[in-house]
Design an enzyme around this catalytic site. Sequence first.
Site, mmCIF file in Angstrom:
data_model
loop_
_atom_site.group_PDB
_atom_site.id
_atom_site.type_symbol
_atom_site.label_atom_id
_atom_site.label_comp_id
_atom_site.label_asym_id
_atom_site.label_seq_id
_atom_site.Cartn_x
_atom_site.Cartn_y
_atom_site.Cartn_z
ATOM 1 C CG ASP A 95 -10.172 1.802 2.280
ATOM 2 O OD1 ASP A 95 -9.229 2.233 2.964
ATOM 3 O OD2 ASP A 95 -11.274 2.372 2.226
ATOM 4 C CG PHE A 139 -3.431 -2.539 13.505
ATOM 5 C CD1 PHE A 139 -3.342 -3.851 13.094
ATOM 6 C CD2 PHE A 139 -4.163 -1.647 12.723
ATOM 7 C CE1 PHE A 139 -3.983 -4.278 11.918
ATOM 8 C CE2 PHE A 139 -4.796 -2.058 11.551
ATOM 9 C CZ PHE A 139 -4.703 -3.388 11.160
ATOM 10 C CB THR A 147 -0.484 -0.897 3.694
ATOM 11 O OG1 THR A 147 -0.950 -0.238 4.871
ATOM 12 C CG2 THR A 147 0.356 -2.091 4.115
ATOM 13 C CB THR A 148 2.532 3.606 5.250
ATOM 14 O OG1 THR A 148 1.251 4.194 5.436
ATOM 15 C CG2 THR A 148 3.119 4.044 3.925
ATOM 16 C CG ASN A 149 -1.742 0.037 9.506
ATOM 17 O OD1 ASN A 149 -1.162 -0.772 10.237
ATOM 18 N ND2 ASN A 149 -2.912 0.560 9.803
ATOM 19 N N GLY A 203 0.885 -2.588 11.241
ATOM 20 C CA GLY A 203 0.036 -3.694 11.708
ATOM 21 C C GLY A 203 -0.532 -4.468 10.529
#
Length: 203
Positions: A69, A159, A7-9, A11
């Site tokens: 996801d 987030f 992931t690049t998120n 949070g």
Amino acid sequence: MKILIATTNKGKLREFKSLLSQINIETLSLDNMKEKIEVEEDGKTFLENAIKKAKEYASFYNIPVIAEDAGLEVEALNNYPGVYSARFYDIDFGGKEEIVTNKDEANIKKLLRLLEGKNNRKARFVSTVVFYSQKDFGLWTEGYCYGEIAKEPRGNKGFGYDPIFIPEGYNKTMAEISPEEKNRISHRGKAVRKLMEKLKKVL
Ligand code: IMP
């Protein structure tokens, strides 16, 4: 053992690292990888997207991957934003919303607009987590967190949709509770704990 958290998120990554710290694995994130690839999330379900991400990253980087996801399903909106949660502001459903400060804020603004005047504000967060080793072995789990959509955003922790999501049994939004408490009750916390139980048996 090293596992890539795909992931690049920021949070999400923070929550994954904290949840996975209880088992003895070293986690890497996409930011640690020099070469970058884009995986398009074009599936119709959370599971399809999570499997696609896990498999593509595992085969490209040749390392076991955990991919997720996740999203928010709102009952009165036919379970939208669902798999479109990250880019809800920009899809052809209920009109588009301009980004004024950031995407999260635009997503929230659109959701609140579409729920104006509606009594049913029930919603749930869904997290589908997939582990995929590059040796054709995979596991998946799912976690849910039920609640309702607040009338306006509150809180600055977490987030995404956290400032407008009130978990069942709470009078605070998910952005007003501590990260530890969020991990205890969240869709992601539940899915990751189930995954750890399964992983412990096979690793
Ligand atoms: P993904 O990166 O495609 O899984 O997109 C997930 C999107 O769903 C995020 O960008 C958020 O908008 C939303 N989302 C997922 N999990 C959470 C959460 O724990 N809190 C708030 N929003 C979330």
